[in-house]
Scaffold this active site. Structure first.
Site, PDB file in Angstrom:
ATOM      1  N   ARG A  51      -8.262  -3.407  -9.105  1.00 13.20           N
ATOM      2  CA  ARG A  51      -7.202  -3.610  -8.105  1.00 13.20           C
ATOM      3  C   ARG A  51      -5.977  -2.751  -8.436  1.00 13.20           C
ATOM      4  O   ARG A  51      -5.675  -1.780  -7.752  1.00 13.20           O
ATOM      5  CB  ARG A  51      -6.837  -5.107  -8.039  1.00 13.20           C
ATOM      6  CG  ARG A  51      -5.996  -5.516  -6.847  1.00 13.20           C
ATOM      7  CD  ARG A  51      -4.508  -5.236  -6.966  1.00 13.20           C
ATOM      8  NE  ARG A  51      -3.886  -5.870  -8.123  1.00 13.20           N
ATOM      9  CZ  ARG A  51      -2.655  -5.601  -8.511  1.00 13.20           C
ATOM     10  NH1 ARG A  51      -1.909  -4.721  -7.879  1.00 13.20           N
ATOM     11  NH2 ARG A  51      -2.142  -6.186  -9.579  1.00 13.20           N
ATOM     12  N   ASP A  52      -5.283  -3.061  -9.534  1.00 14.43           N
ATOM     13  CA  ASP A  52      -4.021  -2.362  -9.809  1.00 14.43           C
ATOM     14  C   ASP A  52      -4.280  -0.902 -10.165  1.00 14.43           C
ATOM     15  O   ASP A  52      -3.509  -0.010  -9.779  1.00 14.43           O
ATOM     16  CB  ASP A  52      -3.285  -3.055 -10.963  1.00 14.43           C
ATOM     17  CG  ASP A  52      -1.785  -2.851 -10.919  1.00 14.43           C
ATOM     18  OD1 ASP A  52      -1.321  -2.057 -10.081  1.00 14.43           O
ATOM     19  OD2 ASP A  52      -1.065  -3.468 -11.721  1.00 14.43           O
TER      20      ASP A  52
ATOM     21  N   HIS B 107       2.011  -8.804 -17.802  1.00 14.89           N
ATOM     22  CA  HIS B 107       1.352  -7.684 -17.107  1.00 14.89           C
ATOM     23  C   HIS B 107       2.205  -6.444 -17.347  1.00 14.89           C
ATOM     24  O   HIS B 107       3.243  -6.254 -16.724  1.00 14.89           O
ATOM     25  CB  HIS B 107       1.285  -8.069 -15.627  1.00 14.89           C
ATOM     26  CG  HIS B 107       0.767  -7.041 -14.683  1.00 14.89           C
ATOM     27  ND1 HIS B 107      -0.456  -7.143 -14.062  1.00 14.89           N
ATOM     28  CD2 HIS B 107       1.320  -5.907 -14.188  1.00 14.89           C
ATOM     29  CE1 HIS B 107      -0.642  -6.127 -13.241  1.00 14.89           C
ATOM     30  NE2 HIS B 107       0.433  -5.352 -13.300  1.00 14.89           N
TER      31      HIS B 107
ATOM     32  N   HIS C 147       2.914  -2.362 -17.660  1.00 13.93           N
ATOM     33  CA  HIS C 147       2.570  -0.969 -17.345  1.00 13.93           C
ATOM     34  C   HIS C 147       3.088  -0.119 -18.506  1.00 13.93           C
ATOM     35  O   HIS C 147       4.080  -0.457 -19.147  1.00 13.93           O
ATOM     36  CB  HIS C 147       3.191  -0.560 -16.004  1.00 13.93           C
ATOM     37  CG  HIS C 147       2.473  -1.148 -14.822  1.00 13.93           C
ATOM     38  ND1 HIS C 147       1.681  -0.402 -13.986  1.00 13.93           N
ATOM     39  CD2 HIS C 147       2.397  -2.420 -14.358  1.00 13.93           C
ATOM     40  CE1 HIS C 147       1.154  -1.174 -13.050  1.00 13.93           C
ATOM     41  NE2 HIS C 147       1.577  -2.423 -13.250  1.00 13.93           N
TER      42      HIS C 147
ATOM     43  N   CYS D  28       1.942   4.767 -11.943  1.00 17.12           N
ATOM     44  CA  CYS D  28       3.028   4.025 -11.312  1.00 17.12           C
ATOM     45  C   CYS D  28       3.634   4.874 -10.192  1.00 17.12           C
ATOM     46  O   CYS D  28       4.156   5.954 -10.459  1.00 17.12           O
ATOM     47  CB  CYS D  28       4.093   3.678 -12.344  1.00 17.12           C
ATOM     48  SG  CYS D  28       5.460   2.805 -11.588  1.00 17.12           S
TER      49      CYS D  28
ATOM     50  N   ASN E 151      -1.289   0.718 -15.915  1.00 14.81           N
ATOM     51  CA  ASN E 151      -1.221  -0.460 -16.788  1.00 14.81           C
ATOM     52  C   ASN E 151      -1.580  -0.064 -18.213  1.00 14.81           C
ATOM     53  O   ASN E 151      -2.283   0.921 -18.427  1.00 14.81           O
ATOM     54  CB  ASN E 151      -2.255  -1.510 -16.350  1.00 14.81           C
ATOM     55  CG  ASN E 151      -2.022  -2.002 -14.951  1.00 14.81           C
ATOM     56  OD1 ASN E 151      -2.474  -1.396 -13.994  1.00 14.81           O
ATOM     57  ND2 ASN E 151      -1.305  -3.101 -14.825  1.00 14.81           N
TER      58      ASN E 151
HETATM   59  P1  HMG Z   1       3.902  -6.071   7.289  1.00 15.30           P
HETATM   60  O1  HMG Z   1       3.820  -4.716   7.848  1.00 15.30           O
HETATM   61  O2  HMG Z   1       5.256  -6.623   7.024  1.00 15.30           O
HETATM   62  O3  HMG Z   1       3.090  -7.140   8.077  1.00 15.30           O
HETATM   63  O4  HMG Z   1       3.031  -6.101   5.965  1.00 15.30           O
HETATM   64  P2  HMG Z   1       3.102  -7.569   9.533  1.00 15.30           P
HETATM   65  O5  HMG Z   1       2.810  -9.024   9.502  1.00 15.30           O
HETATM   66  O6  HMG Z   1       4.337  -7.102  10.267  1.00 15.30           O
HETATM   67  O7  HMG Z   1       1.849  -6.765  10.144  1.00 15.30           O
HETATM   68  C1  HMG Z   1       1.866  -5.358  10.329  1.00 15.30           C
HETATM   69  C2  HMG Z   1       0.448  -4.857  10.460  1.00 15.30           C
HETATM   70  O8  HMG Z   1      -0.274  -5.087   9.256  1.00 15.30           O
HETATM   71  C3  HMG Z   1      -0.342  -5.571  11.535  1.00 15.30           C
HETATM   72  O9  HMG Z   1      -1.297  -4.645  12.019  1.00 15.30           O
HETATM   73  C4  HMG Z   1      -1.076  -6.644  10.771  1.00 15.30           C
HETATM   74  O10 HMG Z   1      -2.231  -7.072  11.409  1.00 15.30           O
HETATM   75  C5  HMG Z   1      -1.403  -5.921   9.503  1.00 15.30           C
HETATM   76  P3  HMG Z   1      -1.044  -3.806  13.357  1.00 15.30           P
HETATM   77  O11 HMG Z   1      -0.786  -4.842  14.412  1.00 15.30           O
HETATM   78  O12 HMG Z   1       0.146  -2.925  13.084  1.00 15.30           O
HETATM   79  O13 HMG Z   1      -2.318  -3.018  13.543  1.00 15.30           O
HETATM   80  N1  HMG Z   1      -1.549  -6.820   8.355  1.00 15.30           N
HETATM   81  C6  HMG Z   1      -2.661  -6.872   7.588  1.00 15.30           C
HETATM   82  N2  HMG Z   1      -3.815  -6.196   7.650  1.00 15.30           N
HETATM   83  C7  HMG Z   1      -4.742  -6.501   6.719  1.00 15.30           C
HETATM   84  N3  HMG Z   1      -4.541  -7.430   5.732  1.00 15.30           N
HETATM   85  C8  HMG Z   1      -3.403  -8.104   5.657  1.00 15.30           C
HETATM   86  C9  HMG Z   1      -2.401  -7.842   6.620  1.00 15.30           C
HETATM   87  N4  HMG Z   1      -1.164  -8.332   6.825  1.00 15.30           N
HETATM   88  C10 HMG Z   1      -0.656  -7.706   7.880  1.00 15.30           C
HETATM   89  N5  HMG Z   1      -3.229  -8.991   4.689  1.00 15.30           N
HETATM   90  C11 HMG Z   1       2.057  -6.825   3.950  1.00 15.30           C
HETATM   91  C12 HMG Z   1       3.016  -7.160   5.069  1.00 15.30           C
HETATM   92  C13 HMG Z   1       2.387  -7.649   2.730  1.00 15.30           C
HETATM   93  C14 HMG Z   1       0.636  -7.127   4.407  1.00 15.30           C
HETATM   94  C15 HMG Z   1       2.186  -5.352   3.653  1.00 15.30           C
HETATM   95  O14 HMG Z   1       3.506  -5.157   3.280  1.00 15.30           O
HETATM   96  C16 HMG Z   1       1.280  -4.878   2.584  1.00 15.30           C
HETATM   97  O15 HMG Z   1       0.065  -4.880   2.698  1.00 15.30           O
HETATM   98  N6  HMG Z   1       1.862  -4.425   1.488  1.00 15.30           N
HETATM   99  C17 HMG Z   1       1.075  -3.895   0.390  1.00 15.30           C
HETATM  100  C18 HMG Z   1       1.694  -4.349  -0.843  1.00 15.30           C
HETATM  101  C19 HMG Z   1       0.797  -4.012  -1.994  1.00 15.30           C
HETATM  102  O16 HMG Z   1      -0.407  -4.078  -1.938  1.00 15.30           O
HETATM  103  N7  HMG Z   1       1.442  -3.681  -3.124  1.00 15.30           N
HETATM  104  C20 HMG Z   1       0.752  -3.464  -4.314  1.00 15.30           C
HETATM  105  C21 HMG Z   1       0.281  -4.774  -4.902  1.00 15.30           C
HETATM  106  S1  HMG Z   1       1.560  -5.632  -5.774  1.00 15.30           S
HETATM  107  C22 HMG Z   1       1.580  -4.843  -7.297  1.00 15.30           C
HETATM  108  O17 HMG Z   1       0.902  -3.869  -7.506  1.00 15.30           O
HETATM  109  C23 HMG Z   1       2.418  -5.422  -8.390  1.00 15.30           C
HETATM  110  C24 HMG Z   1       1.580  -6.153  -9.454  1.00 15.30           C
HETATM  111  O18 HMG Z   1       0.612  -5.279 -10.002  1.00 15.30           O
HETATM  112  C25 HMG Z   1       2.502  -6.682 -10.570  1.00 15.30           C
HETATM  113  C26 HMG Z   1       3.421  -5.604 -11.135  1.00 15.30           C
HETATM  114  O19 HMG Z   1       2.918  -4.606 -11.684  1.00 15.30           O
HETATM  115  O20 HMG Z   1       4.627  -5.762 -10.977  1.00 15.30           O
HETATM  116  C27 HMG Z   1       0.842  -7.349  -8.839  1.00 15.30           C
HETATM  117 MG    MG Z   2       0.918  -3.927 -11.666  1.00 13.18          MG
END
Ligand code: HMG
Ligand code: MG
Length: 345
Positions: A15-16, A251, A253, A284, A297
């Site tokens: 995933r990450d 967690h 990085h 990152c 990571n």
């Molecule tokens: P949004 O744009 O605010 O959502 O996204 P929305 O509700 O306004 O919807 C917009 C569009 O996205 C719509 O589609 C929805 O259907 C679709 P459209 O009508 O434009 O065709 N949508 C989705 N589609 C599939 N699956 C879903 C979904 N939700 C909405 N679940 C959202 C909000 C959170 C979904 C968006 O901002 C997003 O996907 N962000 C990605 C964030 C991400 O993955 N970041 C990386 C992971 S976190 C991380 O890495 C940190 C971590 O490792 C810890 C650390 O290191 O700190 C965990």
């Molecule tokens: Mg991370």
């Protein structure tokens, strides 16, 4: 079950790691990587993410991957033949060291997609799916939260209410991530009390684990220690959860090459659960320079070595982990080459 000397390891590379890779790794290779990690003895593999494919196209095959993993659930010889497991999956399923499989879920839409995929297609009524855990994610920095999820911290927590409730109905456990626990790429250093505030809210909401993410690898032994102490104090100590696992997870990085030192400091503070990515996959997106992305990571191999050298134990078999690392490197190299040529590996 975790003893005082035993440390829990979650490999988050599928995933990450892969979410930050330039190339698109095939579902076949992701499936094989998850199996190799499980066979190497990690306690958990974070397999994929049900976020928007517009935001994270690398993980757009999350439903296909989960369906494929779940087809192995409760597998007898018949269903094994049906899903054609890799040798590592067959070895894992024949062994007696259980591994948890989890996925990242940001909102109700992601939860619906996950639950639709989270059945055992071979035996939908009798055999439980192998994926039994979800992870939600928020941040200790408002700016990062907005950039990462298009929502304030409070709005992300509101989104989690129905997601956690559905998870509980389905008897799934829940991890709650907090990003930017040391520093934010936009706001700079983050006060430990802000991290502790979010940790307390996630715990109140029913998260079984609170995972502290040093998203940009800015931590030092000193800042990591201060932050862990603040969180521990707010949570009333570094307890075990209802599943016998440490509530607090770290967690890291490895952006600036200091994650190893932070692991040693965290062990001294009582942390007994860590995340890492095999081969240090990923990078990152918020650090580094154009053409030279910062490392991802902390590598699982490095993490495990540090933990064993410090006199603690894990269930990981280093030689098998090295094989998974080698496979991970080769699949990512293949995906990068395919991306450069405009395709999927
Ligand atoms: P949004 O744009 O605010 O959502 O996204 P929305 O509700 O306004 O919807 C917009 C569009 O996205 C719509 O589609 C929805 O259907 C679709 P459209 O009508 O434009 O065709 N949508 C989705 N589609 C599939 N699956 C879903 C979904 N939700 C909405 N679940 C959202 C909000 C959170 C979904 C968006 O901002 C997003 O996907 N962000 C990605 C964030 C991400 O993955 N970041 C990386 C992971 S976190 C991380 O890495 C940190 C971590 O490792 C810890 C650390 O290191 O700190 C965990
Ligand atoms: Mg991370």
């Amino acid at each position: 079950m975790t003893t005082a000397k035993q440390v829990r390891i979650t490999d988050v590379s599928p995933r990450d790691g892969l979410q930050n890779e330039a190339g698109q790794v095939s579902t076949d290779d992701k499936f094989r990587l998850v199996g190799m990690l499980a066979a190497a003895g990690v306690d958990e593999v974070e397999c994929t993410s049900f976020v928007s494919p517009k935001w994270v196209p690398q993980l757009a095959d999350s439903a296909a991957l989960v369906t494929r993993i779940n087809a192995l659930g409760g597998a007898g010889p018949a269903s094994l033949e049906q899903v054609d497991p890799t040798p590592e999956w067959a070895e894992y399923l024949a062994g007696d060291s259980p591994c948890e499989f989890s996925v990242l879920v940001p909102n109700e839409k992601g939860m619906e997609s996950f639950l639709d995929a989270n059945v055992n297609p071979a035996r939908p009524m009798e055999a439980p799916p192998l994926v039994q855990k979800i992870a939600v994610f928020t941040a200790a920095s408002e700016t990062f939260s907005k950039r990462n999820t298009n929502a304030t911290i409070a709005e992300t927590l509101e989104r989690f209410v129905p997601v956690i409730s559905r998870a509980q109905q389905h008897l799934l456990s829940v991890r709650g991530y907090i990003s930017c626990v040391i520093a934010c790429p936009f706001e700079g250093p983050i006060a430990p009390q802000r991290v502790a505030d979010v940790a307390a809210k996630l715990a109140e909401m029913g998260c079984d684990e609170i995972d502290l993410g040093d998203t940009i690898g800015a931590g030092t032994p000193e800042t990591v220690t201060t932050m862990i102490q603040a969180v521990s104090q707010r949570l009333g100590g570094l307890r075990l959860n209802r599943l016998g696992q440490p509530v607090v997870v770290l967690h890291l990085h490895d952006t600036f090459g200091r994650a190893g030192e932070c692991v040693r400091a965290a062990l001294d503070c009582g942390i007994r659960s860590f995340d890492a990515s095999v081969a240090g996959l990923g990078g990152c997106p918020y650090a580094g320079t154009p053409g030279k992305p910062a490392p991802g990571n902390i590598a699982t191999e490095l993490l495990v070595r540090i933990i064993h050298d410090a006199g603690y134990t894990t269930g990981v078999r280093p030689a098998r982990l090295a094989e998974a690392a080698s496979f991970a490197r080769s699949t990512v190299t293949k995906a990068r080459a395919a991306a450069a040529a405009g395709g999927v590996s």
